[in-house]
Design a protein around this motif. Structure first.
Motif, PDB file in Angstrom:
ATOM      1  N   TRP A 149     -89.519  64.625   0.100  1.00  0.00           N
ATOM      2  CA  TRP A 149     -89.949  66.024   0.122  1.00  0.00           C
ATOM      3  C   TRP A 149     -88.813  66.790  -0.543  1.00  0.00           C
ATOM      4  CZ3 TRP A 149     -93.185  68.856   4.142  1.00  0.00           C
ATOM      5  CH2 TRP A 149     -92.916  70.214   4.185  1.00  0.00           C
ATOM      6  N   GLN A 150     -89.069  67.330  -1.737  1.00  0.00           N
ATOM      7  CA  GLN A 150     -87.998  67.920  -2.539  1.00  0.00           C
ATOM      8  C   GLN A 150     -88.068  69.445  -2.520  1.00  0.00           C
ATOM      9  OE1 GLN A 150     -85.341  66.349  -4.365  1.00  0.00           O
ATOM     10  NE2 GLN A 150     -84.690  68.502  -4.352  1.00  0.00           N
ATOM     11  N   ASP A 151     -87.098  70.062  -1.843  1.00  0.00           N
ATOM     12  CA  ASP A 151     -86.954  71.511  -1.923  1.00  0.00           C
ATOM     13  C   ASP A 151     -86.284  71.896  -3.238  1.00  0.00           C
ATOM     14  OD1 ASP A 151     -87.919  71.712   0.664  1.00  0.00           O
ATOM     15  OD2 ASP A 151     -86.095  72.596   1.514  1.00  0.00           O
ATOM     16  N   PHE A 152     -86.684  73.050  -3.787  1.00  0.00           N
ATOM     17  CA  PHE A 152     -85.827  73.697  -4.776  1.00  0.00           C
ATOM     18  C   PHE A 152     -84.643  74.296  -4.027  1.00  0.00           C
ATOM     19  CE2 PHE A 152     -89.822  73.577  -7.160  1.00  0.00           C
ATOM     20  CZ  PHE A 152     -89.370  73.214  -8.421  1.00  0.00           C
ATOM     21  N   MET A 153     -83.522  74.481  -4.719  1.00  0.00           N
ATOM     22  CA  MET A 153     -82.289  74.839  -4.028  1.00  0.00           C
ATOM     23  C   MET A 153     -82.167  76.355  -3.784  1.00  0.00           C
ATOM     24  SD  MET A 153     -80.874  72.089  -3.125  1.00  0.00           S
ATOM     25  CE  MET A 153     -82.371  71.098  -3.057  1.00  0.00           C
ATOM     26  N   PHE A 154     -82.981  76.808  -2.841  1.00  0.00           N
ATOM     27  CA  PHE A 154     -82.942  78.180  -2.344  1.00  0.00           C
ATOM     28  C   PHE A 154     -83.075  78.105  -0.832  1.00  0.00           C
ATOM     29  CE2 PHE A 154     -84.852  78.230  -6.546  1.00  0.00           C
ATOM     30  CZ  PHE A 154     -84.172  79.242  -7.202  1.00  0.00           C
ATOM     31  N   ALA A 155     -82.229  78.858  -0.105  1.00  0.00           N
ATOM     32  CA  ALA A 155     -82.286  78.742   1.341  1.00  0.00           C
ATOM     33  C   ALA A 155     -81.723  79.979   2.028  1.00  0.00           C
ATOM     34  CB  ALA A 155     -81.501  77.509   1.813  1.00  0.00           C
ATOM     35  N   CYS A 156     -82.452  80.444   3.053  1.00  0.00           N
ATOM     36  CA  CYS A 156     -81.927  81.374   4.069  1.00  0.00           C
ATOM     37  C   CYS A 156     -81.369  82.666   3.488  1.00  0.00           C
ATOM     38  CB  CYS A 156     -80.872  80.684   4.904  1.00  0.00           C
ATOM     39  SG  CYS A 156     -81.395  79.123   5.639  1.00  0.00           S
ATOM     40  N   SER A 157     -81.871  83.112   2.343  1.00  0.00           N
ATOM     41  CA  SER A 157     -81.348  84.326   1.717  1.00  0.00           C
ATOM     42  C   SER A 157     -82.392  84.877   0.771  1.00  0.00           C
ATOM     43  CB  SER A 157     -80.055  84.026   0.961  1.00  0.00           C
ATOM     44  OG  SER A 157     -79.546  85.189   0.345  1.00  0.00           O
ATOM     45  N   VAL A 187     -92.992  63.406  -3.529  1.00  0.00           N
ATOM     46  CA  VAL A 187     -94.411  63.671  -3.284  1.00  0.00           C
ATOM     47  C   VAL A 187     -94.723  65.157  -3.162  1.00  0.00           C
ATOM     48  CG1 VAL A 187     -94.924  61.433  -2.247  1.00  0.00           C
ATOM     49  CG2 VAL A 187     -94.069  63.290  -0.791  1.00  0.00           C
ATOM     50  N   ILE A 188     -93.707  66.026  -3.158  1.00  0.00           N
ATOM     51  CA  ILE A 188     -93.969  67.454  -3.070  1.00  0.00           C
ATOM     52  C   ILE A 188     -92.755  68.228  -3.558  1.00  0.00           C
ATOM     53  CG2 ILE A 188     -93.160  67.671  -0.673  1.00  0.00           C
ATOM     54  CD1 ILE A 188     -95.401  69.756  -0.228  1.00  0.00           C
ATOM     55  N   TRP A 189     -93.014  69.363  -4.202  1.00  0.00           N
ATOM     56  CA  TRP A 189     -91.993  70.347  -4.521  1.00  0.00           C
ATOM     57  C   TRP A 189     -92.183  71.531  -3.570  1.00  0.00           C
ATOM     58  CZ3 TRP A 189     -88.343  69.050  -7.990  1.00  0.00           C
ATOM     59  CH2 TRP A 189     -88.642  68.130  -8.991  1.00  0.00           C
ATOM     60  N   VAL A 190     -91.097  71.986  -2.979  1.00  0.00           N
ATOM     61  CA  VAL A 190     -91.167  73.118  -2.044  1.00  0.00           C
ATOM     62  C   VAL A 190     -90.199  74.191  -2.510  1.00  0.00           C
ATOM     63  CG1 VAL A 190     -90.882  73.858   0.349  1.00  0.00           C
ATOM     64  CG2 VAL A 190     -91.839  71.604  -0.154  1.00  0.00           C
ATOM     65  N   GLY A 191     -90.684  75.443  -2.551  1.00  0.00           N
ATOM     66  CA  GLY A 191     -89.921  76.526  -3.167  1.00  0.00           C
ATOM     67  C   GLY A 191     -88.588  76.821  -2.520  1.00  0.00           C
ATOM     68  N   ASN A 192     -88.538  76.822  -1.183  1.00  0.00           N
ATOM     69  CA  ASN A 192     -87.288  77.222  -0.529  1.00  0.00           C
ATOM     70  C   ASN A 192     -87.289  76.818   0.931  1.00  0.00           C
ATOM     71  OD1 ASN A 192     -88.105  79.595   1.334  1.00  0.00           O
ATOM     72  ND2 ASN A 192     -89.084  80.127  -0.608  1.00  0.00           N
TER      73      ASN A 192
END
Length: 592
Positions: A149-157, A187-192
């Motif tokens: 499960w691959q997040d794009f590198m954006f978090a908590c901001s 299997v998935i791209w997740v925005g943040n």
């Protein structure tokens, strides 16, 4: 062999050329446990005249992936299908393996991912607060059958939406999507990570910030990233934030999308609250513990180890209430441990027991819930944290528990207050014939009641196959002096074992067991056979740092010996192994 070729006339600058071809009777790539991880190497050559001027190769696997979101009586499903087979995500959240990424070697990647595979994980979430991992990480996931499960590198901001920043985001996304899109494990791209829920729930962000801040969010996660994926990788699903209900409901609504649940830990809710959660896919939940004593020795002196509140120990606890919360939860279940090392040991058992309760509940819900990714798999430095492995890759109690509660087929025991229910959860797409054995024994090992049941274990489901009224089961026995043991067998071999205690540890009449050990040399290590005269909780094997035990932190029952393999890395003799070996159970952590 050559399967296709094409004569083309090249124009100046970039040329995009398609050469259709078919793979006859392809072998598909499957996640671990469902089939082989077949990988194909594709090569392309550019020939001008009779001369090869360039060549490229790419390794990938052939598979289909679908994120099925289908309305049902609980809301909307959230389940991954690979090659048409529903997959329950058994795993954890992955963070960078070092605070200095350049120190992460291929050997470390391989050691950590091998450990996670060996603990029966089939999915890892690459957390959006970390880094896009090295190609080798994804190569290993491809080879091991671990879904990513691959997040794009954006978090908590919140992030700006001006053109220069958006252009930067676009190029970063394009670069990483093109780099990673050929890995079948993803299997998935997740925005943040957690930005949508932060906007809605964290300290009034929504009310305190001007409206353009949310407009900028939509520019990135509802338009820019989907546009990049539509152009460069339309084959995978995209999910704009984690957790999210995709704006069909509040981000913390559990009937749609994925869920992060942190009332256990941050809000001091009891572990039992896990059983009151009914998500469609749990992508974060967790609890802290301290690392192994050997790891703590790498950053402390004997004076630093006088308590968990010394300055050095506090410097390696980055949560402002971390020690307080660990102690608070611990004293609900246990007495105060007798010393520093015992506190570390009990903290690990506490964490493991808590996450076990949550993970087993989530698996029993299958197919209503189709994922359990606890926080977190690994660590980036030597620290008290939520991890199952510490910075050096040493397994905490949670990893050994994980190996058991994430077994592809497992027995789980649940009380609803009046009945004790015996579940079997199976991730197999096929029905399996099994035997379920249930015993009520006293702490000396005497059998009080026993039942055996032949079961046809249904595929891709958690189901109760036996329910016994508590009053009938106990039949007058004192809850503080008995334990229920369940074993699941296939063809006479035990594939899963679980136990149920009616009271917290500190209320049970445990006495110190006599644990006997027999050591046998084996190629590459030793086999250790353990027996006990009484029920022994969370038996912990230690003292030998040059190697690893394949099992640890297990309950040992009279008349039921356990054999444990040890992988030796120091060519120890059997006598040296016996001399170094330490065996303790939970009662040894307290003054009795």
């Amino acid at each position: 062999k050559a399967v296709a070729s094409k004569q083309v006339k090249l124009a100046p600058c970039v040329n995009k050329i398609s050469i259709p071809f078919a793979v006859t009777d392809p072998k598909l790539w499957y996640p671990i446990g469902l089939g082989e991880q077949t990988l194909y190497a594709f090569k392309a050559k550019l020939i001008v005249g009779q001369k090869k001027v360039d060549e490229r190769s790419k390794r990938t696997g052939l598979r289909t992936v679908e994120l099925r979101q289908k309305p049902d009586q609980f809301g909307t499903s959230f389940e991954f299908l690979v090659n048409g087979i529903p997959v329950f995500g058994r795993g954890a959240n992955w963070i960078p393996a070092d605070i200095f990424p350049t120190r992460i070697t291929k050997e470390k990647y391989k050691t950590l991912l091998t450990s996670l595979r060996d603990a029966n994980m089939n999915m890892l979430r690459v957390w959006g607060g970390g880094i896009y991992e090295d190609d080798y990480y994804y190569d290993l996931a491809d080879e091991m059958g671990i879904l990513v499960w691959q997040d794009f590198m954006f978090a908590c901001s919140m992030y700006p939406g001006d053109k220069p920043f958006l252009d930067n985001v676009r190029q970063e996304a394009i670069d990483n999507v093109k780099r990673l899109r050929d890995h079948p494990s993803i299997v998935i791209w997740v925005g943040n990570n957690e930005i949508e829920t932060a906007w809605q729930h964290w300290g009034g962000w929504k009310d305190k910030n001007p409206s353009h801040v949310w407009d900028d969010y939509q520019k990135i996660f509802l338009r820019l990233l989907p546009q990049v994926l539509e152009e460069y990788d339309p084959s995978r699903p995209y999910w704009q934030s984690s957790p999210s209900s995709n704006f069909q409901a509040d981000s913390e609504f559990q009937g749609i999308g994925d869920t992060h649940y942190w009332q256990v830990w941050h809000a001091s809710k009891p572990f039992s609250e896990y059983e009151n959660q009914f998500p469609r896919f749990m992508s974060e939940y967790g609890f802290q513990s301290f690392p192994e004593f050997e790891t703590i020795k790498t950053y402390t002196t004997a004076e630093d180890r006088m308590s968990i509140e010394t300055p050095v120990m506090l410097a390696h606890q980055r949560h402002p209430r971390g020690n307080q919360l660990v102690r608070e939860y611990m004293l609900r279940e246990y007495d105060q441990p007798k010393d520093f090392e015992s506190f570390l040991y009990v903290s690990q058992v506490l964490q493991a027991e808590g996450i076990k309760l949550g993970a087993e509940h989530l698996r029993r819900l299958m197919p209503r819930n189709m994922g359990s990714l606890y926080w977190q798999a690994n660590d980036c430095w030597q620290v008290a944290s939520w991890s199952a492995m510490d910075y050096f890759g040493r397994w905490k109690a949670l990893m050994f528990y994980t190996k058991r509660f994430y077994a592809p087929m497992a027995v789980s025991i649940q009380s609803d207050g009046s009945m004790l229910n015996f579940f079997v959860v199976s991730d197999s797409p096929e029905m399996k014939k099994a035997e379920l054995n249930v015993d009520l024994i006293d702490l000396g090992g005497k059998s009080i009641m026993a039942k055996t049941l032949d079961v046809s274990v249904e595929p891709l489901k958690g189901k109760s196959y036996l329910s016994v009224p508590l009053a009938e089961l106990l039949n007058g026995s004192d809850e503080r002096s008995v334990v229920v043991l369940a074993e699941l067998k296939i063809d006479g071999s035990t594939i899963s074992r679980n136990q149920y205690y009616f009271k917290p540890f500190k209320e049970i009449a445990f006495s110190r067991p006599q644990i006997a050990t027999a050591v046998t040399p084996t190629p590459g290590g030793f086999k250790l056979k353990l027996t006990s005269d009484r029920v022994a909780r969370a038996v912990y094997l230690s003292g030998i740092s040059s190697g690893a035990f394949k099992e640890n932190y297990f309950d040992l029952f009279p008349g039921r010996p356990i054999e444990v393999e040890f992988r030796d890395e120091a060519n120890l003799t059997a006598e040296e192994f016996r001399r170094l070996l330490k065996v303790r159970s939970l009662v040894d952590a307290f003054n009795n």
